[in-house]
Design a protein around this motif. Structure first.
Motif, short mmCIF file in Angstrom:
data_model
loop_
_atom_site.label_atom_id
_atom_site.label_comp_id
_atom_site.label_asym_id
_atom_site.label_seq_id
_atom_site.Cartn_x
_atom_site.Cartn_y
_atom_site.Cartn_z
N LEU A 1 0.76 -1.16 -0.16
CA LEU A 1 0.13 0.07 -0.15
C LEU A 1 0.84 1.27 -0.07
O LEU A 1 0.44 2.45 -0.46
N ALA A 2 2.37 1.16 0.33
CA ALA A 2 2.90 2.20 0.58
C ALA A 2 3.30 2.94 -1.01
O ALA A 2 3.64 3.95 -0.96
N GLN A 3 2.98 2.15 -1.77
CA GLN A 3 3.27 2.40 -3.34
C GLN A 3 2.20 3.39 -3.62
O GLN A 3 2.45 4.14 -4.74
N SER A 4 0.96 3.53 -2.90
CA SER A 4 0.03 4.46 -3.25
C SER A 4 0.12 5.72 -2.65
O SER A 4 -0.53 6.23 -1.77
N GLY A 5 1.08 6.45 -3.27
CA GLY A 5 1.66 7.81 -2.69
C GLY A 5 0.52 9.04 -2.68
O GLY A 5 0.60 9.83 -1.90
N SER A 6 -0.55 8.40 -3.42
CA SER A 6 -1.78 9.65 -3.59
C SER A 6 -2.87 9.46 -2.81
O SER A 6 -3.94 10.18 -2.60
#
Length: 916
Positions: free
Chosen positions: A151-156
């Motif tokens: 989920l950390a890849q969803s920076g937005s």
């Protein structure tokens, strides 16, 4: 070259055709896996199916099947719809395993809440780089799963809802990956462990972690630096230790800490937070003085806390000293469980008294951590102090030398440091097992660096040589401290710069260059890096005293400006009159139109600035696409003025009853039922806030915010609006007109949410009949709409005669009108208990609207808010229909900020996103 171009074009066509074909396959699988299959989900062109939108190339961009009573499963290869931006499947009975959404790099919104899904694949949230909203709440059938590090890849990410979703394990420490995260809801799961440290640097405003099965634990000190917090729900967990100083959390208005293991004194800052309107502290073990909360703040303290008195006031001096001692040890629970009342000589564990004086403190072998408090010196009758065999650190306070009756001090087997105070020879001192205690620094190569701390005399001097270079030692120590402080400052500056760059990367609103004022014709503000106004002043120095500046980013506007833009509050600019004052139309110098509510000083009475500030804070927190936005405020002596976005097309009543005078065409049934649904959703949202108990004030007119009485915010302030075309400020007038009064309010003044339901039923009757709620030009037996319409409902064959003649419905529309008429009858039942909740009205009206237009549904649960302004919503819908190319830039640049964007036109005047 030409041949290459032709070949490239051919490959592009082939690729586009194959991609579209892949979408066809997936959509056909989806249709086959759902039950019942939506009625028009047939044929080869899936872009024409209800609830499906495609982009200009024919690729599926959104799927909206919310609240369709669907069951079945989802195809495992759903993530082959590579252009998918929105997936809305909430409020159905879909079951089975969730498909992986991995690598859907265009996906922005996922609504899967309120279903019966059973499992989540490991790669479910991998590489969702555009994800902004994820809602998977209310899926109690899910097998246990942990929040994935992916989920950390969803920076937005802006919103993450996963309550009652069978989550286990700890909360990952990855919140520095989400510079725009505003709402985190993980309630009713089985999360364990402590709050991650990275959450302290996040921009979270709404934090809901309540009701974990086993309970989160540890301290909540990370909240101290989260200055943007507005709502915190941590109740029903295992948090312990003291409540931290929250004085910097000036936006906090709702704090739920009940049913934990908090100990210690309620910090004074908690009783003085300017916007706090609700706090629960029951079922803890808090100690110290009874907290003195201000009048009007809703507080629940319960009966399990151990305050020294039953009303505000200081504790006994010995109790105060002992609590300071406990505070230095982080208020151990074992002390809080027995240290009750205002007399430490009545049953307090580890305390021995002679008469009414404390003579012995025995904390030996309790595994305490923390430090030794200098407040022990205030216990002037103390003879024996046993702190041995713990994990206490820091120095032995010099103040203990002043205990004239002290006979024994045992601090052995801890982690104490520093010099040993010079106790008198009559004190038996035990210090063994503290290897760093009593060690002196030396300078030079061959000097003695220390001594055996186990061999210490009563005077406190080590048995070895003393340090002959104490001056140099002090200089070295000072130098070391200075270097450490300097490095800390450098690290902090580096961190802030790094954070700022990350925020800029994700499109956060930046401050003007060199701190220049963000000003436009009468409104001046210095905008900080988070989009909030930190300093505001009138352009005219003669009116600076009229301007009030509050923390929290709300836009203050000088009285001079409002007087100017309303033509000195001219009668010609009056839009309407309410129970709290008059509403005027205004136009700023850049052409922006506003509505200014000027509350009469008589109605306000002596209501103080704190009350008004709290009301402003509430209105800016209430954000929903069917509520009119508060843009600013002003104070002028005893006057209070609120500035709202202006609804340019007038009110619903003007379109229904005065259309001929205003030149409006008759409203179609589609328009009317859409308006009804919007009103229902707006009121339902406000009711849900009231039911969550976060805003509830006295029902005196001068104090009404939200809560059981919705008049001030739905009717009097006209917050409800018709969002799909942005035309109508819907006048619900819930208690302002006789025809809208529920019987229980008209007779006894009793106000509940069911009063609003009654008024909503009257609005439905008006929409169906085109008649006013109270029309004195009609015969007496027909003048009161509710009474007359109830008689119509006795025989449904009469409904056709009561319908507004301009509607001329076909058979299908007539059937829908009958459904709404039946709902209106239920809403206006004489007994409040017989009226439905607004959520029921939404469920009835929603399918009627969705027959005509697919829309992008958002989660309409108790805490749903829409973080887009009305123009953005319109442009987004246009983009979904392939009619706008502006939406991507606008949406990405504005919605990633921590505060929703302003209506169109306001950037020229209010240069802060906080004014929305």
């Amino acid at each position: 070259m030409r041949e290459r171009r032709k070949l490239f074009s051919l490959f592009s066509v082939i690729f586009l055709f194959s991609s579209t074909l892949a979408d066809d396959v997936i959509m056909n699988k989806l249709a086959a896996s759902l039950s019942p299959t939506p009625s028009d989900w047939s044929g080869s062109n899936h872009c024409k199916w209800t609830g499906v939108n495609c982009d200009s190339s024919g690729r599926v961009s959104s799927i909206n099947l919310a609240s369709k009573s669907l069951s079945g499963t989802l195809p495992t290869d759903l993530n082959h719809l590579t252009q998918l931006k929105t997936l809305s499947l909430q409020s159905n009975q879909i079951s089975g395993a969730l498909p992986s959404l991995a690598n859907l790099t265009n996906l922005q919104e996922v609504y899967l809440n309120n279903n019966n899904f059973t499992s989540i694949p490991p790669s479910f949230l991998s590489a969702l780089t555009s994800l902004q909203t994820l809602s998977i709440s209310e899926n109690p059938s899910l097998a246990p799963w942990s929040i994935p590090e992916d989920l950390a890849q969803s920076g937005s990410l802006v919103t993450f809802y996963a309550s009652k979703a069978s989550i286990v394990g700890s909360i990952p420490d990855f919140f520095d990956s989400f510079p725009n995260l505003q709402s985190l809801r993980l309630s009713y799961n089985n999360l364990t462990g402590t709050l991650p440290s990275s959450i302290a640097g996040s921009e979270i405003q709404n934090l809901w972690l309540n009701n974990q099965d086993m309970g989160l634990s540890g301290s909540i000190d990370v909240l101290q630096t989260m200055t943007q917090l507005s709502q915190v729900w941590l109740h029903a967990n295992g948090f312990s230790g003291p409540i931290p100083d929250l004085s910097k959390c000036t936006s906090l208005f709702d704090l739920q800490l009940r049913d934990n293991r908090f100990t210690g004194v309620v910090p004074p800052s908690l009783t003085s937070l300017p916007l706090l309107v609700n706090v629960t502290l029951q079922n803890n073990k808090l100690q110290g003085p009874f907290p003195d909360f201000p009048t009007g703040l809703q507080v629940n303290l319960g009966t399990t806390n151990s305050f020294c008195n039953t009303k505000p006031g200081p504790c006994d001096s010995q109790v105060t000293a002992l609590l300071e001692v406990a505070g230095a040890l982080s208020y151990p629970l074992i002390l809080a469980e027995s240290w009750e009342g205002n007399d430490p000589c009545k049953g307090w564990s580890f305390i021995t008294c002679q008469g009414s004086n404390v003579t012995v403190i025995n904390f030996g072998k309790q595994k305490f951590t923390g430090t030794i408090s200098p407040a022990i010196a205030n216990l002037t009758s103390l003879r024996n102090l046993f702190l041995n065999d713990n994990n206490i650190s820091g120095p032995i306070p010099d103040s203990l030398i002043g205990l004239s009756q002290l006979k024994a001090l045992d601090v052995s087997n801890n982690n104490l440091t520093g010099k040993i105070p010079d106790f008198s020879s009559g004190v038996t001192l035990k210090t063994a097992g503290n290897p760093l205690l009593g060690i002196n620094l030396t300078v030079g190569g061959g000097g003695n660096s220390g001594s055996d701390s186990n061999s210490t005399s009563a005077s406190g001097n080590p048995s070895g040589k003393t340090n002959t270079n104490s001056g140099s030692t002090g200089m070295i120590a000072g130098t070391v401290i200075a270097v450490v402080v300097f490095m800390g400052v450098v690290a902090f500056v580096f961190y802030k710069c790094y954070t700022k760059k990350r925020l800029q990367k994700f499109g956060r609103v930046q401050s003007p260059p060199n701190g220049k004022e963000a000003t436009k014709k009468g409104i001046v503000g210095t905008v900080n890096g988070y989009g909030g106004i930190s300093e505001l002043q009138s352009q005219s120095s003669g009116y600076n005293s009229d301007l009030q500046v509050f923390e929290g980013g709300n836009v203050a506007i000088s009285f001079q400006v409002l007087r100017q833009v309303t033509d000195n509050f001219s009668e010609d600019n009056i839009l309407g009159r309410g129970g709290f004052g008059v509403v005027y139309k205004g136009e700023l110098l850049d052409g922006t139109q506003i509505a200014v509510k000027r509350m009469e000083s008589g109605a306000m009475g002596t209501k103080g600035m704190n009350e008004f500030q709290a009301e402003i804070a509430v209105l800016t927190k209430v954000r929903h696409r069917h509520l009119v936005a508060l843009l600013g405020f002003c104070t002028n002596g005893n006057e209070r003025l609120l500035v709202y976005e202006y609804m340019p097309e007038g009110t619903l009543s003007q379109h229904l009853f005065d259309r001929n005078e205003n030149g409006y065409p008759p409203l179609t049934w589609k328009q009317r039922v859409t308006i009804a649904l919007d009103v229902a959703r707006g009121v339902e949202y406000l009711h849900s806030l009231a039911q969550s108990s976060f805003i509830h004030r006295d029902l005196k007119p001068s104090n009404i915010l939200l809560g059981d009485d919705m008049r001030a915010k739905v009717a009097d302030f006209g917050l409800v609006k018709n969002a799909p075309d942005g035309k109508y400020s819907v006048e619900t007038r819930l208690a302002g007109t006789f025809g809208y009064l529920a019987p229980e309010y008209a007779a006894t003044g009793r106000v509940t949410t069911k009063v609003d339901v009654y008024a909503f039923g009257v609005v439905l009757m008006e929409l169906i009949t085109g008649r006013k709620a109270l029309d004195e030009t009609m015969p007496e037996d027909r003048s009161h709409l509710v009474t007359w319409f109830r008689r119509v409902l006795i025989n449904k064959d009469n409904i056709g005669k009561a319908i507004d003649s301009t509607l001329n419905p076909d058979d299908e529309t007539y059937g829908n009108i009958c459904k709404v008429a039946e709902l209106a009858g239920h809403c206006t039942a004489r007994e409040p208990s017989q009226r439905p909740d607004m959520g029921h009205a939404v469920n009835i009206l929603g399918p009627l609207v969705e027959q005509w237009k697919p829309s992008c549904h958002r989660e309409e649960d108790s805490f749903s808010t829409d973080h887009m302004s009305l123009p953005q919503i319109m442009q987004r819908w246009q983009a979904d229909e392939g009619t706008s190319t502006m939406v991507d830039d606008l949406y990405n640049s504005r919605t990633q900020s921590s505060i929703p964007a302003k209506p169109s036109g306001f950037p020229n005047t209010f240069d802060s996103l906080d004014c929305r």
